[in-house]
Design a protein around this motif. Structure first.
Motif, PDB file in Angstrom:
ATOM      1  N   THR A   1       0.855  -1.184   0.000  1.00 17.59           N
ATOM      2  CA  THR A   1       0.000   0.000   0.000  1.00 17.59           C
ATOM      3  C   THR A   1       0.892   1.236   0.000  1.00 17.59           C
ATOM      4  OG1 THR A   1      -0.087  -0.037   2.394  1.00 17.59           O
ATOM      5  CG2 THR A   1      -1.872  -1.136   1.242  1.00 17.59           C
TER       6      THR A   1
ATOM      7  N   HIS B   1       0.232   7.536   3.120  1.00 17.26           N
ATOM      8  CA  HIS B   1      -0.896   8.450   3.319  1.00 17.26           C
ATOM      9  C   HIS B   1      -0.492   9.775   2.706  1.00 17.26           C
ATOM     10  CE1 HIS B   1      -2.731   5.651   6.029  1.00 17.26           C
ATOM     11  NE2 HIS B   1      -1.607   5.595   6.731  1.00 17.26           N
TER      12      HIS B   1
ATOM     13  N   ARG C   1       0.053  13.546  -8.398  1.00 14.73           N
ATOM     14  CA  ARG C   1      -0.256  12.130  -8.185  1.00 14.73           C
ATOM     15  C   ARG C   1       0.815  11.248  -8.842  1.00 14.73           C
ATOM     16  NH1 ARG C   1      -5.764   9.938  -7.458  1.00 14.73           N
ATOM     17  NH2 ARG C   1      -5.379   7.741  -7.161  1.00 14.73           N
TER      18      ARG C   1
ATOM     19  N   THR D   1      -4.936  11.240  -0.403  1.00 11.33           N
ATOM     20  CA  THR D   1      -5.922  10.319   0.154  1.00 11.33           C
ATOM     21  C   THR D   1      -6.815  11.070   1.142  1.00 11.33           C
ATOM     22  OG1 THR D   1      -4.198   9.639   1.728  1.00 11.33           O
ATOM     23  CG2 THR D   1      -4.575   8.204  -0.130  1.00 11.33           C
ATOM     24  N   GLY D   2      -6.288  12.132   1.755  1.00 14.19           N
ATOM     25  CA  GLY D   2      -7.076  12.903   2.708  1.00 14.19           C
ATOM     26  C   GLY D   2      -6.781  14.385   2.601  1.00 14.19           C
TER      27      GLY D   2
ATOM     28  N   LYS E   1     -13.495  14.807  -6.244  1.00 13.07           N
ATOM     29  CA  LYS E   1     -13.972  13.440  -5.989  1.00 13.07           C
ATOM     30  C   LYS E   1     -14.732  12.906  -7.195  1.00 13.07           C
ATOM     31  CE  LYS E   1     -15.584  12.149  -1.894  1.00 13.07           C
ATOM     32  NZ  LYS E   1     -15.919  12.126  -0.449  1.00 13.07           N
TER      33      LYS E   1
ATOM     34  N   ASN F   1     -10.462  12.064  -8.429  1.00 12.95           N
ATOM     35  CA  ASN F   1      -9.968  11.287  -7.288  1.00 12.95           C
ATOM     36  C   ASN F   1     -11.131  10.850  -6.406  1.00 12.95           C
ATOM     37  OD1 ASN F   1      -8.524  10.177  -5.200  1.00 12.95           O
ATOM     38  ND2 ASN F   1      -7.642  12.110  -4.491  1.00 12.95           N
TER      39      ASN F   1
ATOM     40  N   ASP G   1     -11.426   8.609  -4.309  1.00 13.03           N
ATOM     41  CA  ASP G   1     -11.131   8.127  -2.955  1.00 13.03           C
ATOM     42  C   ASP G   1     -10.773   9.234  -1.961  1.00 13.03           C
ATOM     43  OD1 ASP G   1     -11.521   5.561  -3.887  1.00 13.03           O
ATOM     44  OD2 ASP G   1      -9.433   5.379  -4.555  1.00 13.03           O
ATOM     45  N   LEU G   2     -10.799  10.478  -2.420  1.00 10.22           N
ATOM     46  CA  LEU G   2     -10.423  11.573  -1.517  1.00 10.22           C
ATOM     47  C   LEU G   2     -11.391  11.667  -0.332  1.00 10.22           C
ATOM     48  CD1 LEU G   2      -8.660  14.089  -0.998  1.00 10.22           C
ATOM     49  CD2 LEU G   2     -10.279  15.389  -2.377  1.00 10.22           C
ATOM     50  N   GLU G   3     -10.807  11.788   0.866  1.00  6.64           N
ATOM     51  CA  GLU G   3     -11.644  11.940   2.058  1.00  6.64           C
ATOM     52  C   GLU G   3     -11.275  13.227   2.778  1.00  6.64           C
ATOM     53  OE1 GLU G   3     -11.660   8.802   5.004  1.00  6.64           O
ATOM     54  OE2 GLU G   3     -11.342   7.332   3.406  1.00  6.64           O
TER      55      GLU G   3
END
Ligand SMILES: Nc1ncnc2c1ncn2[C@@H]1O[C@H](COP(=O)(O)OP(=O)(O)OP(=O)(O)O)[C@@H](O)[C@H]1O
Ligand SMILES: [Mg+2]
Length: 266
Positions: free
Chosen positions: A2, A5, A110, A155-156, A182, A186, A188-190
Motif C-alpha cells: 500500500t 498516506h 499524483r 488520500t485525505g 472526488k 480522485n 477516494d479523496l476523504e
C-alpha cells in the motif's frame, strides 16, 4: 504494497497556518518513527525557507518535476528536522501557468508521488525516495491548478482554520472543489476534518465559530486545537519546526497530539 498516506493541507484563505501545520506535523510524525516527505506547492516557498533552505540556492525543485519530467527523487532534500522536502522556488509560479494548457495537469502530483513509491531498481525497496509513510502537501492560498493537483494526489485533506467570524466563508468553496475532485479525478479523496489553528480557547467566540462550522458543513473537528503562541513566529527563522526550537511549547505538544490522532486514523 500500500502507498503512503498523502495528506493535502489546504485552505485558499491566506495565513491560516497551512505551512506551519505541514512543518510541525511532519516533524511530529517523524518523531514517531514515520518516514515523511513534505512537498512545498507554494511559489512563495515559505515551507522550503522555514526548513532552513534558501530557495535561491535550490537548483532543482518541484517545478522541474512537474513540467520538465525530472524524477522527483532527484529534487528531494533531507532536512535537519528528520523529514525530506521536495522544495519550491519562485519558478513554480511559471509551472502553474505552463500546466494550464497541459493534458493531465490534474495528475502531475499524483504521478510524482506514484513515481516515488516505485523502487528505482527492481527489488531495491530501500532506494532513495521509496517507502514514505506520509506525504504532506503544503497547498498555496488559492484553488488553482496546484491545489486541484494536490487534492487529486491526496488520500485525505486537512483544513486548517482560524476560528474567527468570517473564516467559514471560504470553506464552502473549498468543499465544492473537493466535491468536483472526488467526482472527476480522485474518487477516494476523504476530508479528514478541520484543524483549528491560532486558537484562543479563552474566548467563547472561537468555540462558537468552530461549532457553527462543524454543524454547517458536517465536518469533523480534529483534536486538539492548536493554541496561539508567539513561539511559532520564531521557528521559521531558525530553519526548524517549533518541535525543535521550542520542544515543550503547548503548540508543539498540540501538533504531537494531532499527529497521534492522524496515526490512529491512518
Ligand atoms: N499557533 C500559532 N500561533 C501563533 N502564530 C502562528 C501559529 N501558527 C502559525 N502562526 C504564524 O502565522 C503566520 C501564518 O502562518 P503560515 O505561513 O503557516 O500560514 P499559511 O496558511 O501557510 O499562509 P499562506 O496562505 O500565506 O501560505 C506565520 O507568521 C506563522 O508563524
Ligand atoms: Mg503557506
Amino acid at each position: 504494497m500500500t502507498g503512503p498516506h498523502v495528506l493535502a493541507v489546504a485552505n485558499q484563505k491566506g495565513g491560516v497556518a497551512k505551512t506551519t501545520t505541514v512543518a510541525s506535523l511532519g516533524a511530529a510524525l517523524a518523531e514517531n518513527g514515520q518516514r515523511v516527505l513534505l512537498v512545498d506547492l507554494d511559489p512563495q516557498a515559505c515551507l522550503t525557507f522555514s526548513l532552513g533552505i534558501d530557495p535561491e540556492d535550490v537548483e532543482v525543485s518541484l517545478h522541474h518535476v512537474l513540467t520538465k519530467g525530472l524524477p522527483p527523487a532527484e529534487a528531494i532534500i533531507e532536512t535537519e528536522d528528520a523529514v525530506d522536502l521536495l522544495p519550491a522556488t519562485i519558478e513554480l509560479a511559471r509551472a502553474e501557468a505552463d500546466l494550464l494548457t497541459r493534458t493531465g495537469r490534474e495528475y502531475v502530483i499524483r504521478t510524482a508521488v506514484e513515481d516515488l513509491a516505485r523502487p528505482e531498481e527492481p527489488g531495491d525497496e530501500a532506494s532513495r525516495g521509496a517507502g514514505y509513510d506520509w506525504v504532506l502537501l503544503d497547498c498555496p492560498p488559492s484553488l488553482g491548478v496546484l491545489t486541484v493537483a494536490a487534492l487529486t494526489a491526496a488520500t485525505g485533506v486537512l483544513i486548517p482554520l482560524q476560528c474567527e467570524t468570517l473564516s467559514h466563508r471560504g470553506v464552502g468553496q473549498l468543499l465544492d472543489t473537493v466535491h468536483d475532485v472526488k467526482r472527476f479525478t480522485n474518487r477516494d479523496l476523504e476530508v479528514w476534518g478541520v484543524l483549528p489553528t491560532l486558537y484562543d480557547g479563552r474566548t467563547n467566540h472561537a468555540r462558537t465559530v468552530l461549532e457553527t462550522i462543524s454543524d454547517t458543513y458536517g465536518l469533523e473537528v480534529i483534536e486538539p486545537p492548536i493554541p496561539k503562541s508567539i513561539r511559532f513566529a520564531e521557528a521559521p527563522a531558525a530553519g526548524r519546526s517549533i518541535l525543535r526550537t521550542s520542544r515543550t511549547n503547548k503548540g508543539a505538544q498540540a501538533y504531537r497530539d494531532v499527529a497521534t490522532t492522524l496515526l490512529k486514523r491512518g
